[in-house]
Design a protein around this motif. Structure first.
Motif, PDB file in Angstrom:
ATOM      1  N   THR A  29      -1.830  -0.077  -3.898  1.00  0.00           N
ATOM      2  CA  THR A  29      -2.999  -0.940  -3.730  1.00  0.00           C
ATOM      3  C   THR A  29      -2.778  -1.943  -2.608  1.00  0.00           C
ATOM      4  OG1 THR A  29      -3.534  -0.684  -6.061  1.00  0.00           O
ATOM      5  CG2 THR A  29      -4.516  -2.562  -4.910  1.00  0.00           C
ATOM      6  N   LEU A  30      -1.578  -2.528  -2.578  1.00  0.00           N
ATOM      7  CA  LEU A  30      -1.263  -3.487  -1.510  1.00  0.00           C
ATOM      8  C   LEU A  30      -1.277  -2.825  -0.139  1.00  0.00           C
ATOM      9  CD1 LEU A  30       1.572  -5.582  -3.194  1.00  0.00           C
ATOM     10  CD2 LEU A  30      -0.732  -6.366  -2.591  1.00  0.00           C
ATOM     11  N   ARG A  31      -0.757  -1.602  -0.070  1.00  0.00           N
ATOM     12  CA  ARG A  31      -0.746  -0.903   1.218  1.00  0.00           C
ATOM     13  C   ARG A  31      -2.159  -0.563   1.678  1.00  0.00           C
ATOM     14  NH1 ARG A  31       4.284   3.164   1.986  1.00  0.00           N
ATOM     15  NH2 ARG A  31       3.180   3.361   3.963  1.00  0.00           N
ATOM     16  N   ARG A  32      -3.015  -0.187   0.737  1.00  0.00           N
ATOM     17  CA  ARG A  32      -4.413   0.095   1.100  1.00  0.00           C
ATOM     18  C   ARG A  32      -5.099  -1.167   1.597  1.00  0.00           C
ATOM     19  NH1 ARG A  32      -4.267   3.658  -3.403  1.00  0.00           N
ATOM     20  NH2 ARG A  32      -5.128   2.071  -4.767  1.00  0.00           N
ATOM     21  N   HIS A  33      -4.855  -2.289   0.922  1.00  0.00           N
ATOM     22  CA  HIS A  33      -5.443  -3.557   1.344  1.00  0.00           C
ATOM     23  C   HIS A  33      -4.949  -3.936   2.742  1.00  0.00           C
ATOM     24  CE1 HIS A  33      -7.177  -7.539   1.069  1.00  0.00           C
ATOM     25  NE2 HIS A  33      -5.985  -8.081   1.296  1.00  0.00           N
ATOM     26  N   ARG A  34      -3.638  -3.807   2.966  1.00  0.00           N
ATOM     27  CA  ARG A  34      -3.056  -4.111   4.283  1.00  0.00           C
ATOM     28  C   ARG A  34      -3.671  -3.229   5.372  1.00  0.00           C
ATOM     29  NH1 ARG A  34       1.016  -1.457   6.990  1.00  0.00           N
ATOM     30  NH2 ARG A  34       2.132  -2.666   8.572  1.00  0.00           N
ATOM     31  N   ALA A  35      -3.813  -1.920   5.084  1.00  0.00           N
ATOM     32  CA  ALA A  35      -4.359  -0.995   6.078  1.00  0.00           C
ATOM     33  C   ALA A  35      -5.795  -1.363   6.441  1.00  0.00           C
ATOM     34  CB  ALA A  35      -4.288   0.436   5.554  1.00  0.00           C
TER      35      ALA A  35
END
Length: 202
Positions: free
Chosen positions: A1-7
């Motif tokens: 989830t954090l990686r999707r938000h960052r992307a």
């Protein structure tokens, strides 16, 4: 989830921007392709875990159905049982490369560790007939890379703001990384970024 938000934040912020080159005065390779071709496509896979090793055959089946041969980059010290797989892929006309020793993000921590690991990587690669290298997570250091003993490297993205080490060489064409090693830049963002982080389906 954090990686999707960052992307998504990165995608919003870049808005068509590019970044400065990491490499000054690139030495381009001759602009000609074999057999009179005007361009080429290199299809590559990084086999980062033992489950990735198990997933090779279904993907190869797809490639065989379409007459494709690709490059498979193996982490040489992380999992067992890959050497026969490498030889089988090579027999089928695929190329295999070294993808580091452990994929732990520590290859470039300091020059001494780099040289020790690289000696082992190059020894295993020679044993298996691997002529190329791709650094884990596309980490890179120009000074250390100038010492590697491979015919080709594919660790520099042309431009990828999503990687742990963002940026790139801003070259979509091959260039000489050193007197010995040809750089084949990664020209597309990785499938994990496109499908899993950005949620694209096209």
């Amino acid at each position: 989830t954090l990686r999707r938000h960052r992307a998504r934040l990165i995608m919003r912020d870049i808005q068509g921007q590019t970044v400065a080159s990491e490499l000054e005065a690139l030495r381009p390779a001759p602009k000609r392709w074999p057999d009179g071709a005007r361009s080429c496509v290199l299809l590559t896979h990084d086999v980062e875990t033992s489950s990735g090793l198990d997933g090779i055959e279904p993907l190869r089946r797809l490639e065989r159905d379409h007459g494709l041969a690709s490059t498979w980059n193996f982490v040489l010290g992380k999992y067992d049982g890959y050497k026969e797989t490498v030889r089988e892929l090579q027999r089928e006309g695929c190329e295999c490369g070294a993808h580091g020793l452990y994929h732990d993000g520590k290859l470039f921590n300091d020059p001494d560790q780099f040289y020790i690991r690289m000696q082992r990587i190059q020894g295993l690669a020679r044993e298996l007939g691997m002529r190329g290298f791709r650094a884990p997570a596309l980490h890179r250091d120009k000074e250390m890379f100038s010492t590697i003993d491979f015919d080709w490297d594919s660790s520099y993205p042309a431009w990828d703001p999503f990687q742990p080490q963002p940026g790139g060489c801003r070259s979509y064409l091959p260039f000489w990384l050193s007197e010995r090693t040809l750089e084949l830049p990664v020209t597309l963002w990785q499938d994990f970024t496109l499908f899993r982080e950005l949620g694209l389906n096209s």
